[in-house]
Design a protein around this motif. Structure first.
Motif, PDB file in Angstrom:
ATOM      1  N   GLY A  96      -3.103  -2.275   6.501  1.00 36.17           N
ATOM      2  CA  GLY A  96      -1.660  -2.398   6.316  1.00 36.17           C
ATOM      3  C   GLY A  96      -0.997  -2.916   7.587  1.00 36.17           C
ATOM      4  N   THR A 120      -1.706  -3.525   2.071  1.00 37.13           N
ATOM      5  CA  THR A 120      -0.490  -2.885   1.554  1.00 37.13           C
ATOM      6  C   THR A 120       0.522  -4.004   1.270  1.00 37.13           C
ATOM      7  OG1 THR A 120       0.676  -2.633   3.680  1.00 37.13           O
ATOM      8  CG2 THR A 120      -0.850  -0.870   3.077  1.00 37.13           C
ATOM      9  N   TYR A 121       1.754  -3.610   0.948  1.00 38.55           N
ATOM     10  CA  TYR A 121       2.778  -4.610   0.618  1.00 38.55           C
ATOM     11  C   TYR A 121       3.820  -4.757   1.736  1.00 38.55           C
ATOM     12  CZ  TYR A 121       0.756  -3.571  -3.962  1.00 38.55           C
ATOM     13  OH  TYR A 121      -0.119  -3.365  -4.994  1.00 38.55           O
ATOM     14  N   ALA A 122       3.513  -4.233   2.945  1.00 41.20           N
ATOM     15  CA  ALA A 122       4.526  -4.157   4.008  1.00 41.20           C
ATOM     16  C   ALA A 122       5.021  -5.530   4.474  1.00 41.20           C
ATOM     17  CB  ALA A 122       3.972  -3.377   5.199  1.00 41.20           C
ATOM     18  N   LEU A 165       1.797   5.573  -2.090  1.00 36.30           N
ATOM     19  CA  LEU A 165       1.804   4.441  -1.156  1.00 36.30           C
ATOM     20  C   LEU A 165       2.131   3.140  -1.897  1.00 36.30           C
ATOM     21  CD1 LEU A 165       1.262   3.397   1.765  1.00 36.30           C
ATOM     22  CD2 LEU A 165      -1.148   3.138   1.123  1.00 36.30           C
ATOM     23  N   SER A 169       5.429   1.363  -0.542  1.00 34.45           N
ATOM     24  CA  SER A 169       5.131   0.106   0.138  1.00 34.45           C
ATOM     25  C   SER A 169       5.778  -1.067  -0.617  1.00 34.45           C
ATOM     26  CB  SER A 169       3.610  -0.062   0.231  1.00 34.45           C
ATOM     27  OG  SER A 169       3.284  -1.128   1.064  1.00 34.45           O
ATOM     28  N   ASN A 172       9.392  -1.031   0.117  1.00 34.10           N
ATOM     29  CA  ASN A 172       9.554  -1.571   1.473  1.00 34.10           C
ATOM     30  C   ASN A 172       9.650  -3.105   1.384  1.00 34.10           C
ATOM     31  OD1 ASN A 172       7.398  -1.406   4.483  1.00 34.10           O
ATOM     32  ND2 ASN A 172       9.469  -2.108   4.247  1.00 34.10           N
ATOM     33  N   ALA A 256       7.332   3.604   5.179  1.00 39.94           N
ATOM     34  CA  ALA A 256       7.505   3.123   3.806  1.00 39.94           C
ATOM     35  C   ALA A 256       8.346   4.100   2.980  1.00 39.94           C
ATOM     36  CB  ALA A 256       6.136   2.902   3.161  1.00 39.94           C
TER      37      ALA A 256
END
Ligand code: NAD
Length: 347
Positions: A96, A120-122, A165, A169, A172, A256
């Motif tokens: 991430g 992740t999608y951060a 998460l 995420s 976020n 997140a």
């Protein structure tokens, strides 16, 4: 002069996307002409890191497996010592925002090229931005040399994200898109990214939450998060990111989760002053966009209020005063008393 002239900058010159894309990392390293790769991997990506190391063969040098949130400079120093000892000449980051942030910190200190493999999608892989902490103080820098030149989006690597998460995420990521949409100086391309990102997240996230193992829905969500990350790189962030920065940096609240629980509140605060963004988001959400985000955030099994995250009621005034004093663009003027009301609603 120049207030109507928008500058559009794009990062990650090369993006690979698709289930199994991680197997192409060795080809990307060969393309870069690198001989000794340092892999930076989150503990959750240890198995993938091992597979990538094996597939790199003689081009593999070592793995640094302990990245930490907010990129503390002491951890960067340890990883840098390993890179020097192994005479590394390229970086592969798997994980991430924490793993990707550490690789950025190493790249800017050494000039090594980076291949980022986000799990992740951060969105950090899409930006030329790095937040680093030294003696407990987080400072953010922006430098084109920080942005990974190659990003590999493999949705299979997101399948292991648990429900909580996944939700936080993705919200976020949605926050990057929403704030880009109300940045009055965002370029037409950035607005297009923002709409596509918001549409993708609002459509795919509920599907993913219902079936965490659905690779197709995960791929759609990851693609939307890529565009949201590009929004973060290209637009100026407002009150929402400022609140997350202060609450995360000073009170140590999780990154997140904070974004997830604040976003609907900030949208209710700012959207009335941002009619263009409000209209675009209403089309995407097919109704009230803040309501749609609040409904998603309510699907979190974890804390959904600032109080439940551990923030004392007495901190609200100080946070409001700090975000009201900081300089950044926002659709609605940021007045401490009004922000305190917003925070109280989120508390
Ligand atoms: P993270 O990288 O710290 O990961 C959170 C946790 O999830 C870790 O324990 C990690 O091991 C685990 N994890 C990661 N991927 C997983 C997966 N696929 N399955 C199971 N577990 C997984 O968290 P994050 O939210 O991705 O990143 C936050 C950090 O990134 C913060 O330091 C933040 O400041 C930074 N960030 C920077 C930018 C930027 O542009 N500079 C953008 C976004 C975030």
């Amino acid at each position: 002069m120049g207030t109507d002239i928008h500058v559009h900058e794009v990062y990650a010159g090369r993006v690979l996307q698709g289930a199994g894309a991680r197997t192409l990392v060795p080809d990307e390293i060969e393309r870069l002409g690198a001989q000794r790769v340092l892999v930076v991997a989150a503990p959750s990506s240890a198995e993938t890191a091992q597979d990538v190391a094996t597939s790199l063969g003689e081009r593999y040098a070592a793995t640094f497996g302990r990245p930490v949130q907010h990129t503390p400079v002491e951890v960067t120093a340890q990883a840098l010592a390993l890179a020097r000892e192994m005479r590394a000449d390229a970086l592969v980051a798997i994980g991430g925002g924490s793993a990707i942030g550490l690789a950025k910190a190493l790249a800017v200190r050494t000039g090594m090229p980076q291949v980022a493999v986000p799990t992740t999608y951060a969105g950090s892989e899409a930006t030329p931005v790095l937040g680093e902490t030294e003696d407990g103080v987080k400072s953010t820098r922006r430098d084109p040399a920080l942005a990974p030149g190659t990003v590999v989006y493999d949705p299979e690597l997101t399948l292991s994200m648990p429900h909580g998460l996944t939700l936080t995420s993705a919200l976020n990521a949605l926050a990057h898109a929403v704030e880009a949409l109300w940045d009055a100086e965002a370029s037409a391309a950035t607005r297009a990214y923002g709409v596509e990102a918001a549409d993708g997240i609002l459509t795919a996230l509920p599907a993913v939450l219902d079936h965490l193992g659905d690779v197709g829905a995960r791929a759609r969500l990851q693609e939307a998060a890529w565009l949201a990350g590009a929004c973060l790189a290209q637009a100026r962030m407002g009150l929402h990111h400022q609140l997350a920065h202060v609450l995360g940096g000073t009170y140590g609240l999780p990154h997140a989760e904070l974004h997830a629980l604040l976003l609907a509140h900030v949208m209710r605060f700012d959207l009335p002053a941002a009619p263009d963004a409000a209209a675009r988001l209403a089309r995407v959400a097919d109704g009230d966009p803040a309501g749609a985000v609040a409904a998603l955030a309510a699907r979190h099994d974890g804390p959904t209020t600032l109080g439940a995250l551990g923030l004392p009621r007495t901190a609200l005034r100080e946070v409001a005063e700090r975000v009201a004093a900081a300089p950044y663009p926002n659709p609605r003027p940021v007045v401490a008393g009004e922000v305190e009301e917003l925070l109280l609603a989120a508390w």
